[in-house]
Scaffold this motif. Structure first.
Motif, mmCIF file in Angstrom:
data_model
loop_
_atom_site.group_PDB
_atom_site.id
_atom_site.type_symbol
_atom_site.label_atom_id
_atom_site.label_comp_id
_atom_site.label_asym_id
_atom_site.label_seq_id
_atom_site.Cartn_x
_atom_site.Cartn_y
_atom_site.Cartn_z
ATOM 1 N N SER A 55 0.830 -1.210 0.000
ATOM 2 C CA SER A 55 0.000 0.000 0.000
ATOM 3 C C SER A 55 0.862 1.256 0.000
ATOM 4 O O SER A 55 0.508 2.268 -0.630
ATOM 5 N N ASP A 56 2.020 1.202 0.664
ATOM 6 C CA ASP A 56 2.923 2.356 0.676
ATOM 7 C C ASP A 56 3.456 2.659 -0.725
ATOM 8 O O ASP A 56 3.510 3.821 -1.141
ATOM 9 N N LEU A 57 3.864 1.612 -1.449
ATOM 10 C CA LEU A 57 4.365 1.814 -2.806
ATOM 11 C C LEU A 57 3.259 2.328 -3.717
ATOM 12 O O LEU A 57 3.486 3.216 -4.548
ATOM 13 N N GLU A 58 2.073 1.749 -3.589
ATOM 14 C CA GLU A 58 0.950 2.167 -4.423
ATOM 15 C C GLU A 58 0.610 3.633 -4.176
ATOM 16 O O GLU A 58 0.401 4.411 -5.108
ATOM 17 N N ASN A 59 0.574 4.021 -2.916
ATOM 18 C CA ASN A 59 0.254 5.413 -2.571
ATOM 19 C C ASN A 59 1.343 6.359 -3.080
ATOM 20 O O ASN A 59 1.045 7.459 -3.556
ATOM 21 N N ALA A 60 2.605 5.938 -2.961
ATOM 22 C CA ALA A 60 3.702 6.779 -3.435
ATOM 23 C C ALA A 60 3.637 6.962 -4.940
ATOM 24 O O ALA A 60 3.901 8.055 -5.466
ATOM 25 N N LEU A 61 3.288 5.891 -5.659
ATOM 26 C CA LEU A 61 3.198 5.981 -7.122
ATOM 27 C C LEU A 61 2.074 6.913 -7.548
ATOM 28 O O LEU A 61 2.264 7.782 -8.412
ATOM 29 N N THR A 62 0.892 6.778 -6.945
ATOM 30 C CA THR A 62 -0.221 7.637 -7.340
ATOM 31 C C THR A 62 0.051 9.095 -6.963
ATOM 32 O O THR A 62 -0.320 10.012 -7.705
ATOM 33 N N ALA A 63 0.715 9.313 -5.832
ATOM 34 C CA ALA A 63 1.070 10.686 -5.452
ATOM 35 C C ALA A 63 2.025 11.282 -6.461
ATOM 36 O O ALA A 63 1.913 12.473 -6.826
ATOM 37 N N GLU A 64 2.966 10.477 -6.933
ATOM 38 C CA GLU A 64 3.928 10.974 -7.908
ATOM 39 C C GLU A 64 3.256 11.279 -9.244
ATOM 40 O O GLU A 64 3.627 12.224 -9.937
ATOM 41 N N ILE A 65 2.271 10.472 -9.596
ATOM 42 C CA ILE A 65 1.524 10.734 -10.829
ATOM 43 C C ILE A 65 0.845 12.100 -10.754
ATOM 44 O O ILE A 65 0.881 12.892 -11.705
ATOM 45 N N GLY A 66 0.238 12.391 -9.612
ATOM 46 C CA GLY A 66 -0.406 13.689 -9.455
ATOM 47 C C GLY A 66 0.573 14.840 -9.548
ATOM 48 O O GLY A 66 0.324 15.840 -10.220
ATOM 49 N N LYS A 67 1.745 14.696 -8.904
ATOM 50 C CA LYS A 67 2.751 15.758 -8.946
ATOM 51 C C LYS A 67 3.295 15.951 -10.355
ATOM 52 O O LYS A 67 3.484 17.082 -10.814
ATOM 53 N N SER A 68 3.569 14.850 -11.030
ATOM 54 C CA SER A 68 4.203 14.962 -12.341
ATOM 55 C C SER A 68 3.272 15.568 -13.380
ATOM 56 O O SER A 68 3.727 16.045 -14.416
ATOM 57 N N HIS A 69 1.986 15.531 -13.103
ATOM 58 C CA HIS A 69 1.028 16.171 -14.002
ATOM 59 C C HIS A 69 0.481 17.454 -13.400
ATOM 60 O O HIS A 69 -0.627 17.897 -13.725
ATOM 61 N N CYS A 70 1.300 18.033 -12.498
ATOM 62 C CA CYS A 70 1.074 19.394 -12.005
ATOM 63 C C CYS A 70 -0.243 19.558 -11.260
ATOM 64 O O CYS A 70 -0.778 20.668 -11.165
ATOM 65 N N ILE A 130 -4.651 16.641 -13.161
ATOM 66 C CA ILE A 130 -5.351 15.439 -13.583
ATOM 67 C C ILE A 130 -6.276 14.978 -12.458
ATOM 68 O O ILE A 130 -5.870 14.922 -11.290
ATOM 69 N N PRO A 131 -7.518 14.640 -12.773
ATOM 70 C CA PRO A 131 -8.432 14.181 -11.710
ATOM 71 C C PRO A 131 -7.957 12.876 -11.089
ATOM 72 O O PRO A 131 -7.396 12.010 -11.776
ATOM 73 N N GLU A 132 -8.186 12.732 -9.790
ATOM 74 C CA GLU A 132 -7.730 11.543 -9.086
ATOM 75 C C GLU A 132 -8.359 10.273 -9.633
ATOM 76 O O GLU A 132 -7.784 9.185 -9.506
ATOM 77 N N ALA A 133 -9.514 10.395 -10.250
ATOM 78 C CA ALA A 133 -10.169 9.216 -10.815
ATOM 79 C C ALA A 133 -9.333 8.572 -11.911
ATOM 80 O O ALA A 133 -9.492 7.381 -12.201
ATOM 81 N N ALA A 134 -8.420 9.341 -12.521
ATOM 82 C CA ALA A 134 -7.583 8.802 -13.594
ATOM 83 C C ALA A 134 -6.335 8.106 -13.062
ATOM 84 O O ALA A 134 -5.666 7.391 -13.811
ATOM 85 N N PHE A 135 -6.031 8.297 -11.773
ATOM 86 C CA PHE A 135 -4.778 7.769 -11.226
ATOM 87 C C PHE A 135 -4.651 6.247 -11.309
ATOM 88 O O PHE A 135 -3.584 5.739 -11.657
#
Length: 377
Positions: free
Chosen positions: A222-237, A240-245
Protein backbone atom coordinates in the motif's frame (compact mmCIF):
# COMPACT_ATOMS: atom_id res chain seq x y z
CA UNK A 1 94.55 -5.15 -7.01
CA UNK A 2 93.10 -1.70 -6.25
CA UNK A 3 92.85 -0.94 -9.96
CA UNK A 4 91.06 -4.23 -10.62
CA UNK A 5 88.57 -3.54 -7.78
CA UNK A 6 87.86 -0.07 -9.17
CA UNK A 7 87.21 -1.55 -12.63
CA UNK A 8 84.77 -4.09 -11.22
CA UNK A 9 83.01 -1.58 -8.98
CA UNK A 10 82.31 0.99 -11.74
CA UNK A 11 79.95 -1.21 -13.82
CA UNK A 12 78.03 -2.18 -10.66
CA UNK A 13 77.60 1.46 -9.69
CA UNK A 14 76.52 2.33 -13.21
CA UNK A 15 73.98 -0.50 -13.21
CA UNK A 16 72.55 0.57 -9.84
CA UNK A 17 72.27 4.18 -11.02
CA UNK A 18 70.47 3.05 -14.16
CA UNK A 19 67.96 1.06 -12.12
CA UNK A 20 67.31 4.07 -9.88
CA UNK A 21 66.75 6.31 -12.88
CA UNK A 22 64.29 3.83 -14.41
CA UNK A 23 62.40 3.60 -11.14
CA UNK A 24 62.11 7.38 -10.92
CA UNK A 25 60.88 7.60 -14.50
CA UNK A 26 58.37 4.84 -13.83
CA UNK A 27 56.99 6.67 -10.81
CA UNK A 28 56.83 10.15 -12.29
CA UNK A 29 55.61 9.42 -15.81
CA UNK A 30 51.84 8.99 -16.28
CA UNK A 31 50.86 5.52 -17.42
CA UNK A 32 47.97 4.58 -19.67
CA UNK A 33 45.95 1.71 -18.22
CA UNK A 34 43.16 -0.02 -20.09
CA UNK A 35 41.51 -0.62 -16.72
CA UNK A 36 40.89 3.12 -16.38
CA UNK A 37 37.47 4.44 -17.34
CA UNK A 38 37.27 7.00 -20.15
CA UNK A 39 37.36 10.66 -19.17
CA UNK A 40 33.85 11.75 -18.09
CA UNK A 41 31.99 14.20 -20.36
CA UNK A 42 32.32 17.51 -18.53
CA UNK A 43 32.17 19.88 -21.51
CA UNK A 44 28.64 20.81 -20.52
CA UNK A 45 25.93 21.50 -23.07
CA UNK A 46 23.30 22.65 -20.57
CA UNK A 47 23.79 26.28 -19.67
CA UNK A 48 22.32 26.85 -16.21
CA UNK A 49 24.24 26.48 -12.94
CA UNK A 50 27.45 25.18 -14.46
CA UNK A 51 29.38 26.61 -11.50
CA UNK A 52 27.28 24.74 -8.92
CA UNK A 53 29.62 22.83 -6.55
CA UNK A 54 27.88 19.50 -7.25
CA UNK A 55 28.14 19.67 -11.04
CA UNK A 56 30.17 16.75 -12.34
CA UNK A 57 30.10 14.94 -8.99
CA UNK A 58 29.02 11.31 -8.55
CA UNK A 59 27.23 10.37 -5.34
CA UNK A 60 27.09 6.77 -4.10
CA UNK A 61 23.98 6.40 -1.98
CA UNK A 62 25.06 3.24 -0.13
CA UNK A 63 28.16 4.87 1.33
CA UNK A 64 26.75 8.41 1.42
CA UNK A 65 29.93 9.68 -0.26
CA UNK A 66 31.05 11.37 -3.44
CA UNK A 67 33.02 8.82 -5.47
CA UNK A 68 35.20 8.82 -8.57
CA UNK A 69 34.13 7.96 -12.10
CA UNK A 70 36.48 4.98 -11.80
CA UNK A 71 34.56 3.66 -8.80
CA UNK A 72 31.19 3.96 -10.48
CA UNK A 73 32.49 2.61 -13.78
CA UNK A 74 33.81 -0.50 -12.09
CA UNK A 75 30.45 -1.07 -10.36
CA UNK A 76 28.70 -0.81 -13.72
CA UNK A 77 31.11 -3.22 -15.36
CA UNK A 78 30.52 -5.79 -12.62
CA UNK A 79 26.72 -5.59 -12.87
CA UNK A 80 24.50 -7.76 -15.03
CA UNK A 81 21.79 -5.15 -15.49
CA UNK A 82 22.69 -1.45 -15.71
CA UNK A 83 19.84 1.07 -15.55
CA UNK A 84 20.74 4.58 -16.73
CA UNK A 85 18.13 7.20 -15.81
CA UNK A 86 17.72 10.62 -17.36
CA UNK A 87 15.75 13.80 -17.68
CA UNK A 88 14.75 13.38 -21.28
CA UNK A 89 15.57 16.83 -22.65
CA UNK A 90 18.93 17.28 -20.92
CA UNK A 91 21.69 16.57 -23.47
CA UNK A 92 24.34 16.12 -20.77
CA UNK A 93 22.44 13.15 -19.38
CA UNK A 94 22.69 11.39 -22.74
CA UNK A 95 26.41 12.13 -22.94
CA UNK A 96 26.88 10.54 -19.52
CA UNK A 97 24.78 7.54 -20.58
CA UNK A 98 27.01 7.11 -23.64
CA UNK A 99 30.02 7.41 -21.34
CA UNK A 100 28.64 4.65 -19.11
CA UNK A 101 28.20 2.36 -22.12
CA UNK A 102 31.79 3.04 -23.13
CA UNK A 103 33.09 2.53 -19.59
CA UNK A 104 31.37 -0.85 -19.27
CA UNK A 105 32.72 -2.06 -22.61
CA UNK A 106 36.23 -0.77 -21.89
CA UNK A 107 36.52 -2.34 -18.47
CA UNK A 108 35.05 -5.59 -19.67
CA UNK A 109 37.57 -5.55 -22.50
CA UNK A 110 40.29 -5.19 -19.86
CA UNK A 111 39.09 -8.52 -18.43
CA UNK A 112 38.48 -7.18 -14.93
CA UNK A 113 35.08 -8.86 -14.93
CA UNK A 114 36.04 -12.34 -16.03
CA UNK A 115 33.18 -14.72 -15.38
CA UNK A 116 30.47 -12.04 -15.22
CA UNK A 117 27.54 -12.03 -17.69
CA UNK A 118 28.28 -10.38 -21.03
CA UNK A 119 26.16 -7.30 -21.77
CA UNK A 120 24.87 -7.55 -25.34
CA UNK A 121 21.77 -5.35 -25.46
CA UNK A 122 20.72 -1.74 -24.91
CA UNK A 123 16.99 -1.41 -24.30
CA UNK A 124 15.58 2.08 -24.89
CA UNK A 125 12.36 3.48 -23.47
CA UNK A 126 12.10 5.72 -26.54
CA UNK A 127 11.56 2.75 -28.87
CA UNK A 128 8.32 0.73 -28.85
CA UNK A 129 7.75 -2.96 -29.49
CA UNK A 130 5.73 -2.13 -32.63
CA UNK A 131 8.89 -0.55 -34.14
CA UNK A 132 10.82 -3.81 -34.48
CA UNK A 133 10.31 -3.76 -38.24
CA UNK A 134 11.92 -0.31 -38.44
CA UNK A 135 14.87 -1.57 -36.40
CA UNK A 136 15.20 -4.53 -38.76
CA UNK A 137 15.45 -2.15 -41.70
CA UNK A 138 18.00 0.01 -39.88
CA UNK A 139 20.20 -3.00 -39.14
CA UNK A 140 19.65 -4.41 -42.63
CA UNK A 141 18.20 -7.66 -41.34
CA UNK A 142 15.76 -7.75 -44.23
CA UNK A 143 18.41 -7.76 -46.98
CA UNK A 144 20.96 -10.32 -48.14
CA UNK A 145 23.92 -7.95 -47.84
CA UNK A 146 23.37 -5.46 -44.98
CA UNK A 147 25.32 -2.22 -45.08
CA UNK A 148 26.35 -0.15 -42.09
CA UNK A 149 24.22 2.93 -41.48
CA UNK A 150 25.13 6.11 -39.60
CA UNK A 151 23.48 6.59 -36.20
CA UNK A 152 21.30 9.45 -37.45
CA UNK A 153 19.64 7.07 -39.93
CA UNK A 154 17.86 5.45 -36.99
CA UNK A 155 15.81 8.62 -36.54
CA UNK A 156 14.52 8.30 -40.09
CA UNK A 157 13.56 4.64 -39.75
CA UNK A 158 11.81 5.24 -36.42
CA UNK A 159 10.16 8.49 -37.60
CA UNK A 160 11.60 10.07 -34.49
CA UNK A 161 10.39 13.56 -35.41
CA UNK A 162 6.79 12.33 -34.99
CA UNK A 163 7.39 10.49 -31.72
CA UNK A 164 7.11 13.38 -29.25
CA UNK A 165 10.57 12.70 -27.81
CA UNK A 166 13.20 15.49 -27.67
CA UNK A 167 15.45 16.10 -30.68
CA UNK A 168 17.19 12.92 -31.82
CA UNK A 169 20.45 14.82 -31.98
CA UNK A 170 20.82 14.71 -28.18
CA UNK A 171 20.20 10.93 -28.19
CA UNK A 172 22.65 10.32 -31.02
CA UNK A 173 25.70 9.84 -28.71
CA UNK A 174 23.96 6.82 -27.16
CA UNK A 175 23.23 5.29 -30.57
CA UNK A 176 26.77 5.99 -31.78
CA UNK A 177 28.31 4.33 -28.73
CA UNK A 178 26.00 1.33 -28.96
CA UNK A 179 26.93 0.77 -32.60
CA UNK A 180 30.64 1.25 -31.87
CA UNK A 181 30.53 -1.32 -29.06
CA UNK A 182 28.43 -3.67 -31.24
CA UNK A 183 25.59 -3.72 -28.73
CA UNK A 184 22.12 -4.39 -30.12
CA UNK A 185 19.45 -1.72 -29.61
CA UNK A 186 16.03 -3.15 -28.70
CA UNK A 187 12.66 -1.58 -27.83
CA UNK A 188 11.89 -1.25 -24.13
CA UNK A 189 8.38 0.18 -24.34
CA UNK A 190 5.16 -1.65 -25.25
CA UNK A 191 3.26 -0.86 -28.41
CA UNK A 192 0.82 2.03 -28.46
CA UNK A 193 -2.09 -0.32 -29.04
CA UNK A 194 -1.31 -2.54 -26.06
CA UNK A 195 -0.75 0.45 -23.79
CA UNK A 196 -4.20 1.75 -24.72
CA UNK A 197 -5.76 -1.63 -23.95
CA UNK A 198 -4.05 -1.81 -20.57
CA UNK A 199 -5.27 1.69 -19.74
CA UNK A 200 -8.87 1.13 -20.80
CA UNK A 201 -9.52 -2.54 -20.13
CA UNK A 202 -6.97 -4.06 -17.76
CA UNK A 203 -9.01 -7.22 -17.16
CA UNK A 204 -8.94 -8.20 -20.83
CA UNK A 205 -5.77 -6.53 -22.13
CA UNK A 206 -3.41 -9.29 -20.96
CA UNK A 207 -3.88 -12.99 -20.38
CA UNK A 208 -3.39 -14.36 -16.89
CA UNK A 209 -0.33 -16.20 -18.15
CA UNK A 210 1.22 -12.98 -19.46
CA UNK A 211 0.42 -11.12 -16.25
CA UNK A 212 2.18 -13.82 -14.26
CA UNK A 213 5.13 -14.01 -16.65
CA UNK A 214 5.76 -10.25 -16.42
CA UNK A 215 5.48 -10.25 -12.64
CA UNK A 216 2.37 -8.07 -12.69
CA UNK A 217 0.57 -10.53 -10.43
CA UNK A 218 2.79 -9.37 -7.55
CA UNK A 219 0.96 -6.52 -5.86
CA UNK A 220 2.66 -3.37 -4.65
CA UNK A 221 2.50 -2.69 -0.96
CA UNK A 222 0.00 0.00 0.00
CA UNK A 223 2.92 2.36 0.68
CA UNK A 224 4.36 1.81 -2.81
CA UNK A 225 0.95 2.17 -4.42
CA UNK A 226 0.25 5.41 -2.57
CA UNK A 227 3.70 6.78 -3.43
CA UNK A 228 3.20 5.98 -7.12
CA UNK A 229 -0.22 7.64 -7.34
CA UNK A 230 1.07 10.69 -5.45
CA UNK A 231 3.93 10.97 -7.91
CA UNK A 232 1.52 10.73 -10.83
CA UNK A 233 -0.41 13.69 -9.46
CA UNK A 234 2.75 15.76 -8.95
CA UNK A 235 4.20 14.96 -12.34
CA UNK A 236 1.03 16.17 -14.00
CA UNK A 237 1.07 19.39 -12.01
CA UNK A 238 -2.06 18.54 -10.01
CA UNK A 239 -4.18 19.04 -13.14
CA UNK A 240 -5.35 15.44 -13.58
CA UNK A 241 -8.43 14.18 -11.71
CA UNK A 242 -7.73 11.54 -9.09
CA UNK A 243 -10.17 9.22 -10.82
CA UNK A 244 -7.58 8.80 -13.59
CA UNK A 245 -4.78 7.77 -11.23
CA UNK A 246 -5.51 4.01 -11.02
CA UNK A 247 -5.43 3.57 -14.79
CA UNK A 248 -2.27 5.64 -15.06
CA UNK A 249 -0.64 3.61 -12.28
CA UNK A 250 -1.51 0.38 -14.11
CA UNK A 251 0.10 1.67 -17.29
CA UNK A 252 3.19 2.77 -15.36
CA UNK A 253 3.59 -0.69 -13.83
CA UNK A 254 2.97 -2.33 -17.21
CA UNK A 255 5.60 -0.15 -18.85
CA UNK A 256 8.16 -0.96 -16.14
CA UNK A 257 7.39 -4.67 -16.40
CA UNK A 258 7.80 -4.47 -20.20
CA UNK A 259 11.16 -2.71 -19.83
CA UNK A 260 12.33 -5.44 -17.47
CA UNK A 261 11.16 -8.02 -19.99
CA UNK A 262 13.19 -6.34 -22.73
CA UNK A 263 16.30 -6.55 -20.56
CA UNK A 264 15.63 -10.20 -19.73
CA UNK A 265 15.28 -11.04 -23.43
CA UNK A 266 19.04 -11.64 -23.44
CA UNK A 267 18.47 -14.95 -21.67
CA UNK A 268 19.64 -16.29 -18.29
CA UNK A 269 23.38 -15.92 -18.84
CA UNK A 270 23.78 -12.41 -20.27
CA UNK A 271 22.99 -8.84 -19.30
CA UNK A 272 21.61 -5.56 -20.64
CA UNK A 273 21.61 -1.78 -20.27
CA UNK A 274 18.42 0.30 -20.00
CA UNK A 275 18.01 3.91 -21.13
CA UNK A 276 14.92 5.40 -19.47
CA UNK A 277 13.56 8.23 -17.38
CA UNK A 278 14.72 8.50 -13.77
CA UNK A 279 11.37 7.28 -12.45
CA UNK A 280 11.75 3.97 -14.26
CA UNK A 281 15.14 3.10 -12.75
CA UNK A 282 13.99 3.31 -9.11
CA UNK A 283 14.86 0.14 -7.22
CA UNK A 284 11.65 0.06 -5.17
CA UNK A 285 8.88 0.28 -7.76
CA UNK A 286 10.51 0.76 -11.16
CA UNK A 287 12.10 -1.70 -13.55
CA UNK A 288 14.30 -3.27 -10.82
CA UNK A 289 11.13 -4.36 -8.97
CA UNK A 290 10.12 -6.48 -11.95
CA UNK A 291 13.64 -7.77 -12.58
CA UNK A 292 13.78 -9.00 -9.00
CA UNK A 293 10.24 -10.38 -9.25
CA UNK A 294 11.58 -12.62 -12.00
CA UNK A 295 14.55 -13.94 -10.10
CA UNK A 296 17.29 -11.34 -10.62
CA UNK A 297 19.22 -10.74 -7.40
CA UNK A 298 19.59 -7.16 -6.09
CA UNK A 299 23.38 -7.36 -6.40
CA UNK A 300 23.09 -7.94 -10.14
CA UNK A 301 21.45 -4.53 -10.64
CA UNK A 302 23.01 -1.06 -10.62
CA UNK A 303 20.75 1.96 -10.99
CA UNK A 304 21.89 5.50 -11.80
CA UNK A 305 19.84 8.70 -11.75
CA UNK A 306 21.17 11.63 -13.75
CA UNK A 307 19.82 14.79 -12.13
CA UNK A 308 20.06 18.52 -12.53
CA UNK A 309 21.48 20.63 -9.71
CA UNK A 310 19.22 23.05 -7.88
CA UNK A 311 20.33 26.56 -6.91
CA UNK A 312 21.39 26.67 -3.29
CA UNK A 313 21.09 22.91 -2.70
CA UNK A 314 24.56 21.47 -2.11
CA UNK A 315 23.72 18.37 -0.06
CA UNK A 316 23.86 15.43 -2.51
CA UNK A 317 21.60 13.30 -0.30
CA UNK A 318 18.80 15.86 -0.75
CA UNK A 319 18.51 14.87 -4.43
CA UNK A 320 17.94 11.19 -3.73
CA UNK A 321 14.42 9.77 -3.77
CA UNK A 322 13.67 7.43 -0.90
CA UNK A 323 11.69 4.22 -0.72
CA UNK A 324 8.78 3.99 1.73
CA UNK A 325 11.24 2.33 4.11
CA UNK A 326 13.55 5.34 3.88
CA UNK A 327 16.23 3.67 1.76
CA UNK A 328 17.75 5.33 -1.33
CA UNK A 329 15.80 4.51 -4.49
CA UNK A 330 18.93 4.45 -6.70
CA UNK A 331 22.57 3.42 -6.29
CA UNK A 332 24.31 6.45 -7.82
CA UNK A 333 23.41 10.03 -8.66
CA UNK A 334 25.29 11.99 -11.33
CA UNK A 335 24.91 15.78 -11.12
CA UNK A 336 24.76 18.00 -14.21
CA UNK A 337 23.86 21.61 -15.02
CA UNK A 338 20.22 22.47 -15.74
CA UNK A 339 18.72 22.76 -19.18
CA UNK A 340 16.99 26.06 -19.93
CA UNK A 341 13.33 25.20 -20.58
CA UNK A 342 9.91 26.78 -20.11
CA UNK A 343 7.84 25.70 -17.13
CA UNK A 344 6.03 22.54 -18.32
CA UNK A 345 3.26 22.96 -15.75
CA UNK A 346 2.47 26.39 -17.16
CA UNK A 347 2.36 24.93 -20.66
CA UNK A 348 0.03 22.15 -19.48
CA UNK A 349 -2.30 24.72 -17.91
CA UNK A 350 -2.41 26.75 -21.11
CA UNK A 351 -3.08 23.67 -23.23
CA UNK A 352 -5.91 22.56 -20.98
CA UNK A 353 -7.42 26.05 -20.89
CA UNK A 354 -7.56 25.92 -24.69
CA UNK A 355 -9.47 22.66 -24.56
CA UNK A 356 -6.53 20.43 -25.40
CA UNK A 357 -6.88 16.84 -24.19
CA UNK A 358 -5.41 15.92 -20.84
CA UNK A 359 -2.13 14.00 -20.87
CA UNK A 360 -2.55 10.44 -22.08
CA UNK A 361 -2.17 7.59 -19.65
CA UNK A 362 0.46 6.28 -22.03
CA UNK A 363 2.79 9.03 -20.88
CA UNK A 364 5.22 8.60 -18.07
CA UNK A 365 4.34 9.63 -14.55
CA UNK A 366 7.59 10.98 -13.18
CA UNK A 367 8.45 13.63 -10.62
CA UNK A 368 7.48 17.26 -10.90
CA UNK A 369 10.74 18.11 -9.12
CA UNK A 370 12.33 17.38 -12.50
CA UNK A 371 9.96 20.03 -13.82
CA UNK A 372 7.93 17.27 -15.45
CA UNK A 373 10.53 16.86 -18.18
CA UNK A 374 10.77 13.15 -17.55
CA UNK A 375 7.21 13.01 -18.83
CA UNK A 376 7.11 12.48 -22.56
CA UNK A 377 5.66 15.52 -24.32
Amino acid sequence: MKTLFSMLRRPVATFVALILILMLVNVSAPRADNRDVPSPPTDWVSTLDRDHPLVGKIYATASNTVVSAQDMGRALALARFVLLGEIHDNPDHHLWQAWAIRAVSKLRGARIVEGHPQIDVIAMEMIRADQYAALDRFYGRDVEVPRPRPPKALARFLEWDKSGWPDFKIYEPIISQALYEQLVIVPASPSKELSRKVSKDWDNALSQGEIKRLGLDIAFSSDLENALTAEIGKSHCGLIPEAAFPAMARVQRFRDATMADAMLSVGPYKGAILIAGNGHVRRDRGVPFFLMARGVTPKQIVSIAHVEVRPGETNPAAYVDSTPEGKPAVDYVVFTPRTDRPDPCEKMRKDMSKGAPTPSTEKKSEPARNRATDVKP
